[in-house]
Design a protein around this motif. Structure first.
Motif, PDB file in Angstrom:
ATOM      1  N   TYR A 274       6.345  14.397  10.768  1.00  0.00           N
ATOM      2  CA  TYR A 274       7.599  13.805  10.322  1.00  0.00           C
ATOM      3  C   TYR A 274       8.414  14.864   9.613  1.00  0.00           C
ATOM      4  O   TYR A 274       7.878  15.639   8.831  1.00  0.00           O
ATOM      5  CB  TYR A 274       7.325  12.628   9.378  1.00  0.00           C
ATOM      6  N   LYS A 275       9.692  14.892   9.917  1.00  0.00           N
ATOM      7  CA  LYS A 275      10.601  15.816   9.237  1.00  0.00           C
ATOM      8  C   LYS A 275      11.272  15.075   8.096  1.00  0.00           C
ATOM      9  O   LYS A 275      11.855  14.018   8.289  1.00  0.00           O
ATOM     10  CB  LYS A 275      11.673  16.326  10.201  1.00  0.00           C
ATOM     11  N   VAL A 276      11.161  15.617   6.913  1.00  0.00           N
ATOM     12  CA  VAL A 276      11.837  15.088   5.730  1.00  0.00           C
ATOM     13  C   VAL A 276      12.745  16.221   5.259  1.00  0.00           C
ATOM     14  O   VAL A 276      12.297  17.134   4.565  1.00  0.00           O
ATOM     15  CB  VAL A 276      10.834  14.679   4.632  1.00  0.00           C
ATOM     16  N   GLY A 277      14.002  16.155   5.689  1.00  0.00           N
ATOM     17  CA  GLY A 277      14.876  17.290   5.451  1.00  0.00           C
ATOM     18  C   GLY A 277      14.356  18.467   6.246  1.00  0.00           C
ATOM     19  O   GLY A 277      14.165  18.381   7.445  1.00  0.00           O
ATOM     20  N   ARG A 278      14.065  19.563   5.559  1.00  0.00           N
ATOM     21  CA  ARG A 278      13.492  20.713   6.257  1.00  0.00           C
ATOM     22  C   ARG A 278      11.983  20.807   6.081  1.00  0.00           C
ATOM     23  O   ARG A 278      11.350  21.768   6.509  1.00  0.00           O
ATOM     24  CB  ARG A 278      14.163  22.001   5.810  1.00  0.00           C
ATOM     25  N   HIS A 279      11.402  19.800   5.465  1.00  0.00           N
ATOM     26  CA  HIS A 279       9.962  19.778   5.223  1.00  0.00           C
ATOM     27  C   HIS A 279       9.244  19.014   6.336  1.00  0.00           C
ATOM     28  O   HIS A 279       9.784  18.084   6.909  1.00  0.00           O
ATOM     29  CB  HIS A 279       9.645  19.119   3.880  1.00  0.00           C
TER      30      HIS A 279
ATOM     31  N   GLU B 167      -3.469   9.096   9.175  1.00  0.00           N
ATOM     32  CA  GLU B 167      -3.853   8.446  10.429  1.00  0.00           C
ATOM     33  C   GLU B 167      -3.526   9.332  11.633  1.00  0.00           C
ATOM     34  O   GLU B 167      -4.277   9.369  12.604  1.00  0.00           O
ATOM     35  CB  GLU B 167      -3.144   7.095  10.580  1.00  0.00           C
ATOM     36  N   ASP B 168      -2.405  10.035  11.576  1.00  0.00           N
ATOM     37  CA  ASP B 168      -2.024  10.919  12.679  1.00  0.00           C
ATOM     38  C   ASP B 168      -2.942  12.134  12.757  1.00  0.00           C
ATOM     39  O   ASP B 168      -3.288  12.581  13.860  1.00  0.00           O
ATOM     40  CB  ASP B 168      -0.564  11.374  12.527  1.00  0.00           C
ATOM     41  N   LEU B 169      -3.350  12.651  11.619  1.00  0.00           N
ATOM     42  CA  LEU B 169      -4.302  13.765  11.614  1.00  0.00           C
ATOM     43  C   LEU B 169      -5.655  13.310  12.161  1.00  0.00           C
ATOM     44  O   LEU B 169      -6.295  14.026  12.935  1.00  0.00           O
ATOM     45  CB  LEU B 169      -4.455  14.333  10.204  1.00  0.00           C
ATOM     46  N   GLU B 170      -6.080  12.114  11.765  1.00  0.00           N
ATOM     47  CA  GLU B 170      -7.343  11.570  12.281  1.00  0.00           C
ATOM     48  C   GLU B 170      -7.268  11.350  13.785  1.00  0.00           C
ATOM     49  O   GLU B 170      -8.232  11.625  14.509  1.00  0.00           O
ATOM     50  CB  GLU B 170      -7.690  10.255  11.576  1.00  0.00           C
ATOM     51  N   ALA B 171      -6.131  10.858  14.287  1.00  0.00           N
ATOM     52  CA  ALA B 171      -5.954  10.642  15.726  1.00  0.00           C
ATOM     53  C   ALA B 171      -6.022  11.970  16.478  1.00  0.00           C
ATOM     54  O   ALA B 171      -6.607  12.043  17.570  1.00  0.00           O
ATOM     55  CB  ALA B 171      -4.623   9.942  15.998  1.00  0.00           C
ATOM     56  N   PHE B 172      -5.451  13.017  15.903  1.00  0.00           N
ATOM     57  CA  PHE B 172      -5.512  14.340  16.521  1.00  0.00           C
ATOM     58  C   PHE B 172      -6.963  14.808  16.633  1.00  0.00           C
ATOM     59  O   PHE B 172      -7.383  15.312  17.673  1.00  0.00           O
ATOM     60  CB  PHE B 172      -4.687  15.348  15.717  1.00  0.00           C
TER      61      PHE B 172
ATOM     62  N   SER C 147       0.836  -1.198   0.000  1.00  0.00           N
ATOM     63  CA  SER C 147       0.000   0.000   0.000  1.00  0.00           C
ATOM     64  C   SER C 147       0.874   1.253   0.000  1.00  0.00           C
ATOM     65  O   SER C 147       1.942   1.294   0.590  1.00  0.00           O
ATOM     66  CB  SER C 147      -0.899   0.009   1.238  1.00  0.00           C
ATOM     67  N   VAL C 148       0.389   2.243  -0.698  1.00  0.00           N
ATOM     68  CA  VAL C 148       1.090   3.514  -0.753  1.00  0.00           C
ATOM     69  C   VAL C 148       0.536   4.397   0.358  1.00  0.00           C
ATOM     70  O   VAL C 148      -0.674   4.571   0.471  1.00  0.00           O
ATOM     71  CB  VAL C 148       0.880   4.197  -2.121  1.00  0.00           C
ATOM     72  N   GLN C 149       1.426   4.908   1.186  1.00  0.00           N
ATOM     73  CA  GLN C 149       0.979   5.735   2.304  1.00  0.00           C
ATOM     74  C   GLN C 149       1.018   7.200   1.909  1.00  0.00           C
ATOM     75  O   GLN C 149       2.017   7.686   1.404  1.00  0.00           O
ATOM     76  CB  GLN C 149       1.861   5.513   3.514  1.00  0.00           C
ATOM     77  N   GLN C 150      -0.084   7.874   2.120  1.00  0.00           N
ATOM     78  CA  GLN C 150      -0.209   9.279   1.766  1.00  0.00           C
ATOM     79  C   GLN C 150       0.384  10.147   2.864  1.00  0.00           C
ATOM     80  O   GLN C 150       0.033  10.012   4.024  1.00  0.00           O
ATOM     81  CB  GLN C 150      -1.687   9.633   1.580  1.00  0.00           C
ATOM     82  N   HIS C 151       1.288  11.032   2.510  1.00  0.00           N
ATOM     83  CA  HIS C 151       1.824  12.012   3.434  1.00  0.00           C
ATOM     84  C   HIS C 151       1.400  13.392   2.949  1.00  0.00           C
ATOM     85  O   HIS C 151       1.492  13.698   1.768  1.00  0.00           O
ATOM     86  CB  HIS C 151       3.354  11.932   3.505  1.00  0.00           C
ATOM     87  N   TYR C 152       0.938  14.207   3.878  1.00  0.00           N
ATOM     88  CA  TYR C 152       0.446  15.528   3.545  1.00  0.00           C
ATOM     89  C   TYR C 152       1.471  16.587   3.913  1.00  0.00           C
ATOM     90  O   TYR C 152       2.120  16.507   4.950  1.00  0.00           O
ATOM     91  CB  TYR C 152      -0.846  15.833   4.314  1.00  0.00           C
TER      92      TYR C 152
ATOM     93  N   ARG D 110       1.164  26.135  14.056  1.00  0.00           N
ATOM     94  CA  ARG D 110       1.109  26.280  15.509  1.00  0.00           C
ATOM     95  C   ARG D 110       1.049  24.921  16.196  1.00  0.00           C
ATOM     96  O   ARG D 110       1.692  24.703  17.210  1.00  0.00           O
ATOM     97  CB  ARG D 110      -0.098  27.129  15.915  1.00  0.00           C
ATOM     98  N   LEU D 111       0.283  23.993  15.623  1.00  0.00           N
ATOM     99  CA  LEU D 111       0.233  22.638  16.178  1.00  0.00           C
ATOM    100  C   LEU D 111       1.611  21.987  16.164  1.00  0.00           C
ATOM    101  O   LEU D 111       1.997  21.309  17.109  1.00  0.00           O
ATOM    102  CB  LEU D 111      -0.752  21.773  15.386  1.00  0.00           C
ATOM    103  N   VAL D 112       2.348  22.199  15.085  1.00  0.00           N
ATOM    104  CA  VAL D 112       3.699  21.646  14.970  1.00  0.00           C
ATOM    105  C   VAL D 112       4.616  22.295  15.999  1.00  0.00           C
ATOM    106  O   VAL D 112       5.363  21.613  16.706  1.00  0.00           O
ATOM    107  CB  VAL D 112       4.245  21.818  13.538  1.00  0.00           C
ATOM    108  N   ALA D 113       4.577  23.607  16.100  1.00  0.00           N
ATOM    109  CA  ALA D 113       5.448  24.323  17.035  1.00  0.00           C
ATOM    110  C   ALA D 113       5.176  23.907  18.474  1.00  0.00           C
ATOM    111  O   ALA D 113       6.105  23.781  19.277  1.00  0.00           O
ATOM    112  CB  ALA D 113       5.263  25.831  16.879  1.00  0.00           C
ATOM    113  N   ASP D 114       3.903  23.677  18.806  1.00  0.00           N
ATOM    114  CA  ASP D 114       3.518  23.253  20.159  1.00  0.00           C
ATOM    115  C   ASP D 114       3.623  21.751  20.345  1.00  0.00           C
ATOM    116  O   ASP D 114       3.347  21.246  21.436  1.00  0.00           O
ATOM    117  CB  ASP D 114       2.086  23.695  20.465  1.00  0.00           C
ATOM    118  N   ARG D 115       3.971  21.026  19.276  1.00  0.00           N
ATOM    119  CA  ARG D 115       4.077  19.560  19.292  1.00  0.00           C
ATOM    120  C   ARG D 115       2.771  18.905  19.757  1.00  0.00           C
ATOM    121  O   ARG D 115       2.760  17.953  20.520  1.00  0.00           O
ATOM    122  CB  ARG D 115       5.228  19.115  20.172  1.00  0.00           C
TER     123      ARG D 115
END
Length: 73
Positions: free
Chosen positions: A35-40, A46-51, A2-7, A25-30
């Motif tokens: 996931y960090k891919v280089g500087r991106h 699934e993580d967005l749904e869990a949030f 399966s191909v996993q979609q990353h946004y 802001r969510l990222v800054a506040d953790r």
């Protein structure tokens, strides 16, 4: 396989129906998994749904009010 979609940040904002600033802001506040891919920054759906599910608030009912009042007494 399966191909996993990353946004990206703008895609995550569109998926959640929020602003890019809110996602940053969510990222800054953790407050959301990312996931960090280089500087991106990338997000799994699934993580967005869990949030979103973690912020779920149950509707109030007459039974829940009585139960809460009984516990407070």
């Amino acid at each position: 396989m399966s191909v996993q979609q990353h946004y990206s940040v703008p895609e995550a904002a569109a998926y959640l129906g929020t602003s890019v600033r809110f996602i940053r802001r969510l990222v800054a506040d953790r407050r959301v998994t990312f996931y960090k891919v280089g500087r991106h920054v990338r997000f799994k759906r699934e993580d967005l749904e869990a949030f979103v599910q973690a912020g779920r608030v149950e509707a109030i009912t007459a039974d829940s009010v009585r139960r809460d009042l009984w516990r407070a007494a």
